[in-house]
Structure formats: C-alpha cells, structure tokens
Design an enzyme around this catalytic site. Structure first.
Site, PDB file in Angstrom:
ATOM      1  N   CYS A   1     -12.930  -1.587  10.581  1.00 39.43           N
ATOM      2  CA  CYS A   1     -12.390  -1.573   9.634  1.00 39.43           C
ATOM      3  C   CYS A   1     -12.296   0.138   9.148  1.00 39.43           C
ATOM      4  O   CYS A   1     -13.348  -0.008   8.109  1.00 39.43           O
ATOM      5  CB  CYS A   1     -12.104  -2.647   8.741  1.00 39.43           C
ATOM      6  SG  CYS A   1     -10.232  -1.876   7.469  1.00 39.43           S
TER       7      CYS A   1
ATOM      8  N   HIS B   1     -11.323  -7.290   8.881  1.00 36.34           N
ATOM      9  CA  HIS B   1     -11.271  -7.032  10.437  1.00 36.34           C
ATOM     10  C   HIS B   1     -12.755  -6.535  10.753  1.00 36.34           C
ATOM     11  O   HIS B   1     -12.913  -5.583  10.140  1.00 36.34           O
ATOM     12  CB  HIS B   1      -9.953  -6.665  11.523  1.00 36.34           C
ATOM     13  CG  HIS B   1     -10.069  -4.906  11.227  1.00 36.34           C
ATOM     14  ND1 HIS B   1     -10.188  -3.978  11.527  1.00 36.34           N
ATOM     15  CD2 HIS B   1      -9.269  -4.451   9.729  1.00 36.34           C
ATOM     16  CE1 HIS B   1     -10.003  -2.783  10.921  1.00 36.34           C
ATOM     17  NE2 HIS B   1      -9.288  -3.399   9.728  1.00 36.34           N
TER      18      HIS B   1
ATOM     19  N   ARG C   1      -3.688  -2.523  13.854  1.00 30.45           N
ATOM     20  CA  ARG C   1      -4.151  -2.362  15.354  1.00 30.45           C
ATOM     21  C   ARG C   1      -3.826  -4.431  15.076  1.00 30.45           C
ATOM     22  O   ARG C   1      -4.536  -5.042  15.781  1.00 30.45           O
ATOM     23  CB  ARG C   1      -5.569  -2.581  15.837  1.00 30.45           C
ATOM     24  CG  ARG C   1      -5.558  -1.117  16.128  1.00 30.45           C
ATOM     25  CD  ARG C   1      -6.586  -0.418  16.486  1.00 30.45           C
ATOM     26  NE  ARG C   1      -7.752  -0.386  15.393  1.00 30.45           N
ATOM     27  CZ  ARG C   1      -8.819  -0.037  15.296  1.00 30.45           C
ATOM     28  NH1 ARG C   1      -9.550   0.587  16.026  1.00 30.45           N
ATOM     29  NH2 ARG C   1      -9.343   0.630  13.364  1.00 30.45           N
TER      30      ARG C   1
ATOM     31  N   CYS D   1      -4.980  -5.976   6.729  1.00 35.07           N
ATOM     32  CA  CYS D   1      -5.723  -5.557   5.880  1.00 35.07           C
ATOM     33  C   CYS D   1      -3.778  -4.085   6.971  1.00 35.07           C
ATOM     34  O   CYS D   1      -3.265  -4.403   7.916  1.00 35.07           O
ATOM     35  CB  CYS D   1      -6.683  -4.379   7.257  1.00 35.07           C
ATOM     36  SG  CYS D   1      -6.479  -2.373   6.892  1.00 35.07           S
TER      37      CYS D   1
ATOM     38  N   ASP E   1      -4.424  -1.886   8.713  1.00 29.47           N
ATOM     39  CA  ASP E   1      -5.172  -1.085   9.994  1.00 29.47           C
ATOM     40  C   ASP E   1      -3.410  -1.703  11.420  1.00 29.47           C
ATOM     41  O   ASP E   1      -3.613  -2.543  11.552  1.00 29.47           O
ATOM     42  CB  ASP E   1      -5.627  -1.739  10.400  1.00 29.47           C
ATOM     43  CG  ASP E   1      -6.767  -0.864  11.521  1.00 29.47           C
ATOM     44  OD1 ASP E   1      -6.029  -0.576  13.324  1.00 29.47           O
ATOM     45  OD2 ASP E   1      -7.742  -0.568  11.627  1.00 29.47           O
TER      46      ASP E   1
HETATM   47 ZN   LIG Z   1      -8.596  -2.187   7.733  1.00 27.48          ZN
END
Ligand SMILES: [Zn+2]
Length: 211
Positions: free
Chosen positions: A101, A98, A46, A42, A44
């Site tokens: 998400c 994750h 993090r 992803c 993202d």
């Molecule tokens: Zn995500």
C-alpha cells in the site's frame, strides 16, 4: 480522449451483454439498492472490491480512501457509515487493507505531500501504538504488518462508533471484520478480527480503545 471512448464502447457492449442474459437486470437494480456489505477499502487502482470478491453489481456499498481509514472526524466516512447502517441496514462491514500500500509506505516515510501527509497521520498513530513490534521488522515486512494493524485499528474505530453501538443496542445485525489483500498473489485473507456485538468487541479490545 481515447481512454474515455474505449471505456464507453466497452460499457455499451457490457450493458448489451447483461441485458441479453438477464432482460430485467437493469429494471430490477434501478428500483433500489440492497447491498449486503459496506466495504471500506483503499483507493489504490489495483484493489477494486467487486473484482477481488467476484461479486455481482449491487453487492457492496463502497467507501474508499488512501490507506482505508475510517476517521470519526471525517464527514465523508461518518455519512457513509450512517447511511449504510441506518438506511440500508447492511449486516456486514468489511475493512480491507492491502500489502504494497502506497499510503502505508508514505506514512512510514513522511511524504511531505499535503494534504495526503496530514491524512496519513492516522496511520502514524497506529504505528506509534505498535512501534516496539514494528521497529523489529525489515522495511517491507514492517509496511505489511502496519497495513494489517491499520485495518485492525479501523475496525475498532467503527466498533467504538455511536452509529454501530446504537445499532447493536437495538438488536440490528452488524458484523464488523477486517481483511487484507495480498497484491503479490491476488489472495484475500481474514485477519481474525470479527465483532458482532458490543459485548464481543468489549471483551477483546474495549478497554484498550475506550476514551
Ligand atoms: Zn493502498
């Protein structure tokens, strides 16, 4: 921009430190890349894969997008897979989703933001396929379970792809597996899906996912 200045300053001290420890490091990696794994994760902020896996530079060939989707109608995904398998000959492909998400939550809620909303239709297909199970779960549990099922679906999208099937047919080592990252405790876990051949994949899911 203070952020860029800070990043460049950090980069220069990092490069100096690496060179001090391993004087030939950059000379060596400049010759060619030879990653062991294609990582599909992803976007993202993090869930940066090098950090999660504690891996040295050069270990991963990386493809990231919102909600870690591998879509055969996405030229970017297909180009990455082809290059990883046919040129770099990576022996491992990891799809990593994750918990927590934003893409998964947006898929459940119809964010209405274009084109993200359109992109996330692919997650909604996964939801529809497992609606009976998912609708029984509370909100957060539903999103987390959908994140797992989405990883599983992307693993299958990769296994049923011609690029991987052809590689398996010619005897090339390719292991496709799914992981989930728990953003609440920082742990990666395996989802119990791993395929090393056409036969292994077909024995589990070939019928359900065949065209
Ligand atoms: Zn995500």
């Amino acid at each position: 921009m203070p952020f860029i200045k800070k990043m460049i300053a950090y980069n220069h001290s990092w490069a100096a430190e690496v060179t001090r420890d391993k004087p030939d490091f950059f000379k060596t990696i400049a010759r060619a890349q030879s990653p062991e794994t294609l990582w599909i994760g992803c976007s993202d902020a993090r869930v940066g894969p090098d950090k999660l896996g504690g891996l040295p530079m050069g270990s991963l060939f990386v493809h990231r997008n919102v909600a870690n989707i591998f879509a055969t109608n996405d030229l970017n995904s297909m180009a990455v897979l082809e290059y990883a398998i046919d040129v770099l000959k990576v022996p491992n492909i990891i799809v990593c989703g994750h918990y927590g998400c934003g893409g998964i939550h947006a898929a459940l809620e119809h964010s209405g933001i274009q084109p993200v909303d359109l992109w996330l239709d692919q997650v909604r297909f996964v939801f529809n396929r497992h609606a009976k199970e998912l609708k029984k779960l509370p909100k957060e549990g539903r999103a987390n379970r959908l994140a797992e099922l989405n990883v599983e679906a992307q693993v299958h999208n990769i296994c049923r792809n011609t690029i991987v099937r052809e590689a398996w047919k010619r005897g090339q080592d390719v292991c496709v597996t799914g992981l989930i990252f728990d953003i609440h405790d920082g742990h990666l876990k395996q989802l119990g899906i791993e395929f090393r051949s056409q036969e292994e994949w077909e024995a589990c899911y070939g019928e359900a996912f065949s065209d």
